[in-house]
Write an enzyme that holds these catalytic residues in place. Structure first.
Site, PDB file in Angstrom:
ATOM      1  N   LYS A 119      -6.191   4.146  22.959  1.00  0.00           N
ATOM      2  CA  LYS A 119      -5.689   5.009  24.022  1.00  0.00           C
ATOM      3  C   LYS A 119      -6.589   4.920  25.246  1.00  0.00           C
ATOM      4  O   LYS A 119      -6.105   4.743  26.366  1.00  0.00           O
ATOM      5  CB  LYS A 119      -5.625   6.457  23.504  1.00  0.00           C
ATOM      6  CG  LYS A 119      -4.669   7.335  24.260  1.00  0.00           C
ATOM      7  CD  LYS A 119      -4.661   8.745  23.678  1.00  0.00           C
ATOM      8  CE  LYS A 119      -3.920   8.799  22.349  1.00  0.00           C
ATOM      9  NZ  LYS A 119      -4.151  10.073  21.647  1.00  0.00           N
ATOM     10  N   ARG A 179      -8.321  14.311  23.858  1.00  0.00           N
ATOM     11  CA  ARG A 179      -7.417  13.505  23.018  1.00  0.00           C
ATOM     12  C   ARG A 179      -8.172  12.518  22.160  1.00  0.00           C
ATOM     13  O   ARG A 179      -9.121  11.886  22.617  1.00  0.00           O
ATOM     14  CB  ARG A 179      -6.447  12.720  23.904  1.00  0.00           C
ATOM     15  CG  ARG A 179      -5.895  13.500  25.069  1.00  0.00           C
ATOM     16  CD  ARG A 179      -5.151  12.616  26.045  1.00  0.00           C
ATOM     17  NE  ARG A 179      -3.963  12.012  25.475  1.00  0.00           N
ATOM     18  CZ  ARG A 179      -3.223  11.098  26.091  1.00  0.00           C
ATOM     19  NH1 ARG A 179      -3.574  10.662  27.300  1.00  0.00           N
ATOM     20  NH2 ARG A 179      -2.163  10.588  25.502  1.00  0.00           N
ATOM     21  N   GLY A 215      -0.114  10.645  15.527  1.00  0.00           N
ATOM     22  CA  GLY A 215      -0.025  11.989  14.972  1.00  0.00           C
ATOM     23  C   GLY A 215      -1.046  12.309  13.888  1.00  0.00           C
ATOM     24  O   GLY A 215      -1.018  13.392  13.320  1.00  0.00           O
ATOM     25  N   MET A 219      -4.470  12.273  14.153  1.00  0.00           N
ATOM     26  CA  MET A 219      -5.653  13.002  14.592  1.00  0.00           C
ATOM     27  C   MET A 219      -5.255  14.025  15.639  1.00  0.00           C
ATOM     28  O   MET A 219      -4.094  14.220  15.915  1.00  0.00           O
ATOM     29  CB  MET A 219      -6.699  12.027  15.084  1.00  0.00           C
ATOM     30  CG  MET A 219      -7.404  11.364  13.910  1.00  0.00           C
ATOM     31  SD  MET A 219      -8.648  10.252  14.467  1.00  0.00           S
ATOM     32  CE  MET A 219      -7.704   9.197  15.504  1.00  0.00           C
ATOM     33  N   ARG A 252       0.965   1.733  24.551  1.00  0.00           N
ATOM     34  CA  ARG A 252       0.448   0.975  23.415  1.00  0.00           C
ATOM     35  C   ARG A 252       1.542   0.054  22.921  1.00  0.00           C
ATOM     36  O   ARG A 252       2.722   0.244  23.246  1.00  0.00           O
ATOM     37  CB  ARG A 252       0.010   1.911  22.296  1.00  0.00           C
ATOM     38  CG  ARG A 252       1.150   2.708  21.722  1.00  0.00           C
ATOM     39  CD  ARG A 252       0.715   3.613  20.582  1.00  0.00           C
ATOM     40  NE  ARG A 252       1.747   4.606  20.334  1.00  0.00           N
ATOM     41  CZ  ARG A 252       1.522   5.880  20.024  1.00  0.00           C
ATOM     42  NH1 ARG A 252       0.297   6.326  19.921  1.00  0.00           N
ATOM     43  NH2 ARG A 252       2.507   6.704  19.794  1.00  0.00           N
ATOM     44  N   HIS A 299       8.103  -4.614 -17.112  1.00  0.00           N
ATOM     45  CA  HIS A 299       8.990  -5.768 -17.262  1.00  0.00           C
ATOM     46  C   HIS A 299      10.134  -5.719 -16.254  1.00  0.00           C
ATOM     47  O   HIS A 299      10.393  -6.698 -15.546  1.00  0.00           O
ATOM     48  CB  HIS A 299       9.540  -5.806 -18.691  1.00  0.00           C
ATOM     49  CG  HIS A 299      10.517  -6.912 -18.934  1.00  0.00           C
ATOM     50  ND1 HIS A 299      11.875  -6.725 -18.907  1.00  0.00           N
ATOM     51  CD2 HIS A 299      10.319  -8.230 -19.160  1.00  0.00           C
ATOM     52  CE1 HIS A 299      12.483  -7.876 -19.134  1.00  0.00           C
ATOM     53  NE2 HIS A 299      11.554  -8.815 -19.290  1.00  0.00           N
ATOM     54  N   SER A 327      -0.106 -27.301 -11.055  1.00  0.00           N
ATOM     55  CA  SER A 327       0.517 -26.122 -10.468  1.00  0.00           C
ATOM     56  C   SER A 327      -0.290 -24.929 -10.949  1.00  0.00           C
ATOM     57  O   SER A 327      -0.404 -24.703 -12.157  1.00  0.00           O
ATOM     58  CB  SER A 327       1.971 -26.012 -10.921  1.00  0.00           C
ATOM     59  OG  SER A 327       2.525 -24.832 -10.399  1.00  0.00           O
ATOM     60  N   CYS A 336       2.508 -21.514  -8.568  1.00  0.00           N
ATOM     61  CA  CYS A 336       3.799 -20.972  -8.981  1.00  0.00           C
ATOM     62  C   CYS A 336       3.682 -19.543  -9.494  1.00  0.00           C
ATOM     63  O   CYS A 336       4.634 -18.987 -10.018  1.00  0.00           O
ATOM     64  CB  CYS A 336       4.454 -21.860 -10.025  1.00  0.00           C
ATOM     65  SG  CYS A 336       3.509 -21.989 -11.544  1.00  0.00           S
ATOM     66  N   TYR A 367       2.011 -27.288  -1.780  1.00  0.00           N
ATOM     67  CA  TYR A 367       3.134 -26.354  -1.671  1.00  0.00           C
ATOM     68  C   TYR A 367       2.825 -25.033  -2.364  1.00  0.00           C
ATOM     69  O   TYR A 367       1.914 -24.955  -3.179  1.00  0.00           O
ATOM     70  CB  TYR A 367       4.409 -26.970  -2.269  1.00  0.00           C
ATOM     71  CG  TYR A 367       4.380 -27.124  -3.766  1.00  0.00           C
ATOM     72  CD1 TYR A 367       4.768 -26.080  -4.598  1.00  0.00           C
ATOM     73  CD2 TYR A 367       3.969 -28.312  -4.359  1.00  0.00           C
ATOM     74  CE1 TYR A 367       4.736 -26.198  -5.976  1.00  0.00           C
ATOM     75  CE2 TYR A 367       3.925 -28.451  -5.737  1.00  0.00           C
ATOM     76  CZ  TYR A 367       4.309 -27.385  -6.549  1.00  0.00           C
ATOM     77  OH  TYR A 367       4.266 -27.502  -7.904  1.00  0.00           O
TER      78      TYR A 367
END
Ligand code: ADP
Ligand code: MG
Ligand code: MG
Length: 937
Positions: A30, A100, A109, A111, A367, A485, A796, A863, A883
């Site tokens: 700010k 502020r 909001g 603080m 901002r 699961h 992998s 993977c 990859y």
């Protein structure tokens, strides 16, 4: 000369400033932006910022300030007095301040802010005289009393109260009483006399409750306010917000002391907030709300309905209210000029706050505005097209996770608002879904087959339920956590899922669900919001997900693909998932799990026959019954991937997972398989393991039961042969799981090559296109990667198991202690979600390095679940992997994360170890991408 004290106070206002936008760390967002706006010549009420360093000091010294602060504040304050032409605390013409908060990154909001500091019994008459408005002055005073008593006298003093017993609530109630007594609805309808009376009552109540007098001295108010803002950095709300957003506690907040301007000075005054583009859709249009005759937070507090800032922004609620554009056209025009200037200057969408005092416009804040995923994409692409930002910047502007919003169908938010909420659980799988209730996996599957959308509702799920879970539109469980699961499987598929919904009372036998005092059956509809974990009654309207329809998304992803240096594959077990993966841009399959294929009702019997078989011969006979099924599966997947590589993992889980657990089912199975129940139980006893995760699984199965491997690879190669004969291009990669030693791998690879040779001969082919590699998921494999690469043509990383075995954490049991570990900062993140760079990552890097030393063209991927986690994707890029592979629904997220990694850490040619040729090829590729890539700013 004595050492000069550091600069603690930075002035702003009147077209100049000591600070600027880049100084966010010191001045907070700010403060830095107030300074920047002032430098840009935008009208900002003058003031000064006390730095975050003072906050740190204040914390360290238990509320004491550095010695030099007071003098610096006095000097800056005098400067503001001069600019405003009013002295602070002056009885005739008093200057008022706002105090502020403002941290480095915005914590909206979270603080505290106190307005109208400096109003006392001595200055009040001056304020009245100055503006000739008694009502206004008392309105300002009652606001000061309400904010100050709450923020400074109660919160900052560390007084803990019940939710509704706070001083602010008590004063609010007095205000409500007053309005009722006067027969009015709005604050603005109270008279000067009413407000004056309120102020007296407020002060009396404060004395009673807090046992302290409301301070009547401007300096005391000012320093009380400053200290309160510093204290609010460690307030409850701020601390929990920081935790969620990952903001370090050491940063501290700055304090901005700023001359007050008044939006509550009658009909010519107003206050408002606005966005330079629509934060919900990203559309390029000025969007905002304001209130006439109001101050501070009135707009967001919802006390009155705010008015639209312009005509195009009007909604049904605001249609009848006049816009700023029509009510104050000149000021609106000025505001438009300012917002355009700000957006151009900051090169991003701004969220701004302004106040109009008797026809004069003042900017109070700017901002970078928060935005939805959809809006982020649109803004990034449009800003790049407008030339406001470069393409790499556009790519950096969208958080990969934000794409998620576009990738799943959602409940229509409007329908959601109107619906009956049944219960809330954990948001385990994305998107929204609606369907009738199915109580078992079989029921879900058979009903789904007839085209009926169903939601599978279970206490919890197990691998036996997978077919029903797949068929269902969504999964809802009453037990289990985010790593249960159901949650794991659903996330993998990108399926809507809510777990741990404790309010559900599920009566599976009678097909009844009782929740929130309602009883529902198989013909009742429910709807799930998987992103928020909310369950609704009824069939809610849905919004379809089709990201490719979104032109901005397509553009952004095209840029991402041109930029990234990491390939992205998907984990998929079925042709449908494979097709979905390709649609989302997957360049291959990094993991096909073969075990899911055995759970389908038509094959589980043969699988179970194999498991209970006593002899090799019987086992071979049973396992070969599975061959046609497996072959079919592979034909489907290989075909769907049309020549792209498909990594197929041989059987991995312990065998007992394929057997039923309930006693009743064991009896049934014994009958079905034609064995004695006692014999079956004995075999199950034999298979029972104390620690199945470290037991007879992975390649250990293939070593002890070579016929399983033989059947699986035969299925792969027969599918390959068949498709090759049909002229299809296919590229299977056979992957041996859970290898820890080279000898284990060699044992399996011998079988693989032998079967391949057989299939070649049987089909009179010249050769089969395939490669053989392994998962690196046992720490020993990573440590001996140089040896393993003698045989493996690819690696992998199975980072789920690798994490499990490196930490020695069972992923199924981590829920018991992970929360404590995170809370006490023993771990920064759940290592199963974000790769542990330091430990597990080190094993990965070592394996990459030593593997490539042995085999320079070794293809390396990942993977595990980490493949779809943006941070982990960045790690994989830096570690030199070829990859990443993730669930189909996370493919776009990985593509964007890979592009961001390439922007942040471009891979340089020749850096990676490798043969000369490989190096050359890479140089060429890198040059190409470098050329393609827009110039970095
Ligand atoms: P937050 O960080 O929560 O947005 P602010 O510090 O921006 O808090 O203050 C909240 C509101 O108070 C602002 O939106 C503005 O309307 C009002 N306000 C702050 N300072 C002043 C000032 N100097 N003059 C008038 N109003 C102010
Ligand atoms: Mg603000
Ligand atoms: Mg594994």
């Amino acid at each position: 000369m004595a050492a000069k004290a550091p600069k603690y106070v930075y002035a702003f206002g009147g077209g100049t400033a000591d600070g600027r936008a880049e100084m966010k760390n010191l001045l907070g967002g700010k403060g830095a932006n107030l300074a920047e706006m002032s430098r840009l010549g935008i009208p900002v009420p003058p003031g000064f910022t006390i730095t975050t360093e003072v906050c740190a000091d204040f914390m360290k010294h238990k509320g004491a300030y550095p010695a030099a602060l007071k003098a610096q504040v006095d000097k800056a304050l005098a400067k503001v007095e001069k600019q405003m032409g009013r002295p602070f605390g002056d009885p005739a013409n008093p200057l008022l301040f706002s105090v502020r908060s403002g941290a480095r990154s915005s914590m909206p909001g979270m603080m505290e802010t106190v307005l109208n500091i400096g109003l006392t019994s001595r200055t009040l008459p001056g304020l009245i005289a100055q503006f000739g408005d008694e009502r206004f002055a008392y309105d300002a005073y009652r606001r000061l009393i309400m904010m100050y008593s709450d923020v400074v006298m109660e919160k900052a003093a560390g007084i803990e109260v019940e939710r509704d017993q706070g001083i602010r609530m008590q004063l609010e109630r007095i205000l409500e009483e007053k309005k009722r007594a006067r027969g009015v609805q709005l604050d603005t309808q109270l008279t000067a006399g009413d407000l004056k009376d309120l102020c007296e009552r407020f002060k009396k109540r404060i004395q009673e409750v807090l046992n302290k007098e409301f301070p009547d001295d401007p300096q005391e108010q000012l320093w009380g306010g400053i200290a309160a803002v510093f204290h609010s950095w460690n307030g409850k709300r701020a601390v929990s917000y920081r935790k969620i957003e990952g903001i370090p506690g050491e940063w501290g907040t700055a304090v901005n002391v700023q001359a007050m301007v008044f939006g509550n000075m009658g009909e010519e005054s107003a206050t408002g907030v606005a966005f330079t583009r629509d934060p919900a859709t990203g559309q390029r249009r000025f969007y905002g709300e304001f209130l006439i005759n109001a101050q501070g937070e009135d707009v967001v507090a919802g006390i009155r309905t705010p008015q639209s800032i312009n005509e195009i922004g009007k909604s049904d609620q605001t249609r009848h209210l006049s816009s700023l554009e029509s009510a104050m056209p000149k000021l609106y025009k000025q505001l438009v000029g300012i917002y355009k200037k700000l957006e151009k200057h900051y090169r991003d969408m701004q969220d701004i706050e302004f106040t109009i005092e008797r026809g004069t416009l003042w900017m109070l804040q700017t901002r970078v505005g928060k935005r939805t995923g959809t809006a982020a994409i649109r803004m990034a692409v449009e800003m790049a097209s407008e030339g406001l930002i470069s393409k790499p910047e556009a790519l950096m502007r969208v958080k990969p996770e934000q794409l998620d919003e576009l990738l799943h169908p959602m409940l229509d938010p409007a329908a959601e608002k109107a619906a009956v909420k049944l219960a809330t659980g954990l948001p385990a799988g994305p998107g929204g879904a609606t369907g009738k209730i199915a109580f078992t996996a079989d029921e879900a599957e058979s009903r789904a087959k007839t085209g009926e959308p169903v939601v599978l509702v279970r206490p919890e799920t197990s691998p036996e339920d997978v077919h029903g879970m797949h068929a269902a539109a969504a999964i809802l469980t009453s037990k289990g956590g985010m790593t249960s699961h159901a949650a794991l499987v659903a996330r993998g598929w990108g399926k809507c899922c809510i777990v741990g919904c404790g309010a559900l009372d599920i009566d599976t036998a009678n097909r009844r669900l009782t929740v929130n005092s309602r009883t529902l059956g198989p013909d009742d509809w429910i709807s799930l919001n998987g992103a928020r974990g909310v369950v609704y009654e009824g069939k809610l309207a849905m919004l379809e997900a089709d990201p490719e329809k979104n032109e901005d998304y397509r553009k952004l992803m095209k840029w991402a693909d041109q930029t990234r240096q990491l390939l992205v594959r998907a984990n998929a077990d079925t042709p449908e998932d494979a097709a979905q993966a390709v649609a989302f841009g997957a360049q291959g399959i990094g993991l096909t799990r073969t075990e899911h294929m055995f759970f389908a009702p038509d094959r589980i019997k043969a699988m179970r026959e194999m498991i209970v078989a006593e002899t090799e011969e019987a086992r071979r006979k049973a396992v070969m019954k599975l061959l046609p099924y497996q072959k079919n599966d592979f034909v489907g997947i290989l075909k769907a991937m049309g020549g792209r590589p498909v990594t197929i993992r041989l059987l991995d889980p312990p065998l007992h997972e394929f057997l039923p657990k309930e006693e009743r089912l064991v009896e049934e199975l014994a009958q079905e398989l034609g064995v004695r129940p006692a014999a079956l139980r004995a075999r199950m006893e034999q298979l029972h393991e104390l620690n199945p995760m470290l037991g007879h699984r992975g390649c250990r199965l293939g070593v002890s039961y070579p016929e399983i491997t033989e059947m699986q690879v035969r299925a792969i190669f027969e599918a390959t042969a068949e498709l090759t004969r049909q002229g299809e291009r296919v590229m299977p990669e056979v992957m041996v799981p859970l290898v820890g030693t080279l000898q284990e791998l060699d044992n399996q690879v011998e079988i693989i090559h032998r079967v391949a040779q057989e299939v070649v001969q049987e089909n009179a082919l010249r050769r089969l296109p395939y490669t053989v590699g392994t998962m690196i998921e046992v720490p020993r494999a990573a440590l001996t990667a140089g040896q393993i690469a003698q045989t493996a043509e690819f690696f992998s990383f199975g980072t789920n198991d690798l994490t499990q075995m490196t930490f020695g954490f069972s992923r199924d049991d981590i829920g018991g202690f992970l929360p404590y570990y995170l809370e006490q900062k023993i771990l920064p993140d759940d290592p199963f979600q974000t790769i542990d760079r330091i430990g597990v990552g080190r094993l990965v890097e070592l394996a990459v390095q030593e593997g490539r030393q042995t085999r320079p063209d070794l293809k390396i991927g990942i993977c595990g679940e980490h493949g779809g986690d943006p941070d982990s994707v960045m790690f994989c890029h830096r570690a030199g992997l070829n990859y990443v592979s993730c669930s189909p629904f996370r493919v776009p997220i990985a593509r964007l994360a890979a592009a961001q990694a390439a922007i942040l850490w471009p891979r340089k040619a020749g850096k990676k170890p490798g043969k000369k040729a490989a190096r050359k090829a890479e140089k060429k590729a890198a040059k190409k991408t470098a050329k393609k890539k827009a110039v970095k700013r």
